[in-house]
Design a protein around this motif. Sequence first.
Motif, PDB file in Angstrom:
ATOM      1  N   VAL A   1       7.563   7.806   0.228  1.00 41.77           N
ATOM      2  CA  VAL A   1       7.163   7.932  -1.178  1.00 41.77           C
ATOM      3  C   VAL A   1       7.736   9.221  -1.764  1.00 41.77           C
ATOM      4  N   MET A   2       7.683  10.295  -0.994  1.00 43.22           N
ATOM      5  CA  MET A   2       8.222  11.572  -1.467  1.00 43.22           C
ATOM      6  C   MET A   2       9.736  11.479  -1.670  1.00 43.22           C
TER       7      MET A   2
ATOM      8  N   PRO B   1       0.799  -1.228   0.000  1.00 44.33           N
ATOM      9  CA  PRO B   1       0.000   0.000   0.000  1.00 44.33           C
ATOM     10  C   PRO B   1       0.833   1.281   0.000  1.00 44.33           C
ATOM     11  N   LEU B   2       2.074   1.208   0.460  1.00 50.19           N
ATOM     12  CA  LEU B   2       2.991   2.355   0.489  1.00 50.19           C
ATOM     13  C   LEU B   2       2.305   3.582   1.091  1.00 50.19           C
ATOM     14  N   THR B   3       1.962   3.483   2.351  1.00 48.32           N
ATOM     15  CA  THR B   3       1.232   4.549   3.034  1.00 48.32           C
ATOM     16  C   THR B   3       2.146   5.587   3.684  1.00 48.32           C
ATOM     17  N   ASP B   4       3.445   5.335   3.678  1.00 43.09           N
ATOM     18  CA  ASP B   4       4.388   6.300   4.262  1.00 43.09           C
ATOM     19  C   ASP B   4       4.644   7.406   3.230  1.00 43.09           C
TER      20      ASP B   4
ATOM     21  N   ALA C   1      13.831   0.671  -4.960  1.00 43.88           N
ATOM     22  CA  ALA C   1      13.782   1.799  -4.029  1.00 43.88           C
ATOM     23  C   ALA C   1      12.987   1.447  -2.777  1.00 43.88           C
ATOM     24  N   PHE C   2      11.849   0.811  -2.949  1.00 44.57           N
ATOM     25  CA  PHE C   2      11.015   0.497  -1.790  1.00 44.57           C
ATOM     26  C   PHE C   2      11.414  -0.814  -1.126  1.00 44.57           C
ATOM     27  N   TYR C   3      11.948  -1.744  -1.892  1.00 43.83           N
ATOM     28  CA  TYR C   3      12.342  -3.024  -1.297  1.00 43.83           C
ATOM     29  C   TYR C   3      13.619  -2.864  -0.465  1.00 43.83           C
TER      30      TYR C   3
END
Length: 194
Positions: free
Chosen positions: A52-53, A45-48, A109-111
């Motif tokens: 994300v920014m 969901p990538l709620t942070d 980037a997210f992993y």
Amino acid sequence: MLAGIGGVAFLAGSGFSVDALLAQAQAAKPSGAFLHASRFVTSAPLTDDVAVMRAWTQLSTLDREFPRAAERLSAAITSSGVQDMAAFLAASVSKDEALLATARTITAAFYLGFTGRPPSEGHKDTTGFVTFTGALMWRPTIDATVIPTYARGGTNFWVNPPAGTPVPRGPRSIPEWQGSAHSSNSAADRAGKV
């Protein structure tokens, strides 16, 4: 419009490059296409919003074409009609290497929790922090893995040590250590003046 042209001319005359200004403008706010593509390729969901920014800003800074690449990926996901990344990879749209490269960049980037390439992988350190404890690499074993940090229990970790944990030694002047044994050998500390 004249004010915009005048502003660009003024900033360009002040030593700012137009490319740098355009890159900053693109990095100002994550695009909806980036968020859509990021959630799809990571299945998270990538709620942070801060993470994300950071990812958006850094990826846009590293590659000026990244915002357009994210838009292409998002459009391809939507037009393919697939529901998850496994289906996307099985579909014909996955034959587009540029789309896969964008998907890999976002996933990394997210992993991993950082963008760019560390110096061990290249001549120049281009890494940028995205998130540490929120990195998706921790998720598969989060029920058994303590995410390694300097103070695993957070601030004042040793105020309430778990049962069975030896009480740390520290100066008497720190009441939070609740009577822990005296560790300093200085004369002032031995006299209880510290």
